[in-house]
Design a protein around this motif. Structure first.
Motif, PDB file in Angstrom:
ATOM      1  N   GLY A 218       0.777  -1.141   0.020  1.00 53.42           N
ATOM      2  CA  GLY A 218       0.047  -0.014  -0.017  1.00 53.42           C
ATOM      3  C   GLY A 218       0.764   1.272  -0.202  1.00 53.42           C
ATOM      4  N   TYR A 219       0.041   2.337  -0.303  1.00 52.37           N
ATOM      5  CA  TYR A 219       0.853   3.654  -0.238  1.00 52.37           C
ATOM      6  C   TYR A 219       0.879   4.128   1.281  1.00 52.37           C
ATOM      7  CZ  TYR A 219       1.237   8.854  -1.141  1.00 52.37           C
ATOM      8  OH  TYR A 219       1.491   9.856  -1.043  1.00 52.37           O
ATOM      9  N   ASP A 220       2.265   4.485   1.579  1.00 55.79           N
ATOM     10  CA  ASP A 220       2.332   4.997   2.886  1.00 55.79           C
ATOM     11  C   ASP A 220       3.429   5.863   2.829  1.00 55.79           C
ATOM     12  OD1 ASP A 220       2.803   5.423   5.501  1.00 55.79           O
ATOM     13  OD2 ASP A 220       3.637   3.542   5.935  1.00 55.79           O
ATOM     14  N   PRO A 221       3.057   7.277   2.670  1.00 50.81           N
ATOM     15  CA  PRO A 221       4.207   8.376   2.668  1.00 50.81           C
ATOM     16  C   PRO A 221       4.837   8.663   3.931  1.00 50.81           C
ATOM     17  CG  PRO A 221       1.831   9.338   2.849  1.00 50.81           C
ATOM     18  CD  PRO A 221       1.841   7.907   2.657  1.00 50.81           C
ATOM     19  N   HIS A 222       4.083   8.051   4.948  1.00 46.43           N
ATOM     20  CA  HIS A 222       4.507   8.762   6.541  1.00 46.43           C
ATOM     21  C   HIS A 222       5.821   7.649   6.734  1.00 46.43           C
ATOM     22  CE1 HIS A 222       1.194  11.002   6.360  1.00 46.43           C
ATOM     23  NE2 HIS A 222       0.274   9.969   5.975  1.00 46.43           N
ATOM     24  N   ARG A 223       6.899   7.372   6.217  1.00 45.30           N
ATOM     25  CA  ARG A 223       8.083   6.860   6.437  1.00 45.30           C
ATOM     26  C   ARG A 223       9.263   7.738   6.987  1.00 45.30           C
ATOM     27  NH1 ARG A 223       8.872   3.835   1.606  1.00 45.30           N
ATOM     28  NH2 ARG A 223       7.092   5.411   0.949  1.00 45.30           N
ATOM     29  N   GLU A 224      10.274   7.028   7.406  1.00 46.65           N
ATOM     30  CA  GLU A 224      11.410   7.970   7.817  1.00 46.65           C
ATOM     31  C   GLU A 224      12.150   8.310   6.721  1.00 46.65           C
ATOM     32  OE1 GLU A 224      14.042   6.082  10.639  1.00 46.65           O
ATOM     33  OE2 GLU A 224      12.291   5.882  12.315  1.00 46.65           O
ATOM     34  N   VAL A 225      12.448   7.517   5.721  1.00 49.61           N
ATOM     35  CA  VAL A 225      12.815   7.591   4.253  1.00 49.61           C
ATOM     36  C   VAL A 225      12.467   8.992   3.641  1.00 49.61           C
ATOM     37  CG1 VAL A 225      11.675   6.174   3.057  1.00 49.61           C
ATOM     38  CG2 VAL A 225      14.190   6.751   2.417  1.00 49.61           C
ATOM     39  N   VAL A 226      11.014   8.917   3.735  1.00 51.96           N
ATOM     40  CA  VAL A 226      10.379  10.190   3.058  1.00 51.96           C
ATOM     41  C   VAL A 226      10.553  11.516   3.945  1.00 51.96           C
ATOM     42  CG1 VAL A 226       7.933  11.042   2.286  1.00 51.96           C
ATOM     43  CG2 VAL A 226       8.720   8.713   1.990  1.00 51.96           C
ATOM     44  N   ALA A 227      10.381  11.355   5.205  1.00 49.61           N
ATOM     45  CA  ALA A 227      10.737  12.430   6.155  1.00 49.61           C
ATOM     46  C   ALA A 227      11.858  13.108   6.051  1.00 49.61           C
ATOM     47  CB  ALA A 227      10.375  12.049   7.589  1.00 49.61           C
ATOM     48  N   ALA A 228      13.143  12.364   5.804  1.00 46.07           N
ATOM     49  CA  ALA A 228      14.559  12.494   5.524  1.00 46.07           C
ATOM     50  C   ALA A 228      14.453  13.325   4.233  1.00 46.07           C
ATOM     51  CB  ALA A 228      15.470  11.406   5.771  1.00 46.07           C
ATOM     52  N   GLY A 229      13.885  12.909   3.309  1.00 40.12           N
ATOM     53  CA  GLY A 229      13.794  13.501   2.072  1.00 40.12           C
ATOM     54  C   GLY A 229      13.224  14.982   2.010  1.00 40.12           C
ATOM     55  N   ILE A 230      12.009  14.745   2.943  1.00 39.59           N
ATOM     56  CA  ILE A 230      11.287  16.222   2.911  1.00 39.59           C
ATOM     57  C   ILE A 230      12.334  17.416   3.634  1.00 39.59           C
ATOM     58  CG2 ILE A 230       9.461  17.368   4.158  1.00 39.59           C
ATOM     59  CD1 ILE A 230       7.831  14.984   3.404  1.00 39.59           C
ATOM     60  N   GLN A 231      12.930  16.903   4.733  1.00 38.26           N
ATOM     61  CA  GLN A 231      14.069  18.062   5.211  1.00 38.26           C
ATOM     62  C   GLN A 231      15.112  18.398   4.536  1.00 38.26           C
ATOM     63  OE1 GLN A 231      15.335  15.434   8.638  1.00 38.26           O
ATOM     64  NE2 GLN A 231      13.813  16.119   9.942  1.00 38.26           N
TER      65      GLN A 231
END
Length: 250
Positions: A218-231
């Motif tokens: 499933g689609y899960d945008p709430h992951r650490e790898v995504v948060a690091a990319g957002i930072q």
């Protein structure tokens, strides 16, 4: 004294910085603004949350536009009316090309105009393109930040959830990512004579995860790898504005 405010977003009609980062989520606008010097909230109406502050001496604006092109273009138009001349959209996207990983940045060179709004402003043959100097500034900022990044054309699509039509109708065209607002920004910039660019953090739907046209998981945008990319993407966006102001400005 009553401020003169724009009718839809309720931002001041004058006195705003010329350089802006625009994002979808009001909470993300606050998070990006937290990186600024002496940030203060300018306005908050509907999905349109706006902050002003400084980034390494450059006065900048951070504003949210919500989800989808029709609402986002209202912000872009009223920011242009208020004197903003350079805009970087910082958002999230699904990767469409194998090899682009979660948390990677995609720097948009152009966008497919499937946004649900610009077709009512200009013929479909009119291109939605990034300002070349914005692409170069974003790429330089991404390299300096050590952020994995890719350049390419993105698909701006009005519908988030798939329907009966194939989601990957552009398969084989070499598109880098899919998102929901960027072509609206590029068309507005062309019409208003603005400098505009876009950098997107890959947060889920990835071509590497497609097997027989079905997603595995499933689609899960709430992951650490995504948060690091957002930072990293937030810093890249702000730093690109500084480069545009100091080195690429005509």
């Amino acid at each position: 004294m009553t401020l003169d405010l724009s009718p839809v977003t309720r931002i001041p009609r004058t006195g705003l910085p010329e350089y802006a980062v625009v994002v979808g989520d009001p909470a993300r606008a606050a998070a990006v603004a937290a990186l600024l010097d002496v940030a203060e909230e300018v306005s908050y109406h509907r999905e349109y949350r706006v902050f002003s502050g400084g980034w390494k001496g450059l006065p900048v604006l951070v504003a949210s536009h919500g989800v989808g092109g029709p609402g986002a273009i209202l912000l872009f138009q009223e920011l242009a009316d208020a004197g903003v001349r350079t805009l970087i959209r910082f958002g999230t996207a699904g990767a469409m090309k194998p090899g682009i990983g979660d948390g990677d940045l995609v720097i948009a060179e152009a966008a497919v105009r499937d946004d649900g709004v610009t077709q009512q402003l200009l013929p479909p043959e009119f291109p939605a393109v990034s300002s070349p100097e914005a692409v170069l500034a974003l790429q330089r900022a991404a390299r300096a930040a050590g952020a994995p990044h890719h350049r390419g054309i993105v698909w701006t699509r009005a519908a988030f959830q798939p329907g009966l039509l194939p989601l990957f109708s552009y398969a084989g065209a070499g598109l880098a990512a899919i998102e929901m607002e960027l072509s609206a920004l590029f068309v507005t910039a062309s019409l208003r004579g603005l400098v505009a660019g876009g950098v997107l953090v890959v947060d889920g739907v990835n071509a590497d995860e497609l097997v027989d046209e079905e997603m595995t998981g499933g689609y899960d945008p709430h992951r650490e790898v995504v948060a690091a990319g957002i930072q990293k993407g937030a810093v890249v966006s702000l730093e690109a504005l500084r480069l545009l102001a100091e080195e690429y400005r005509a």
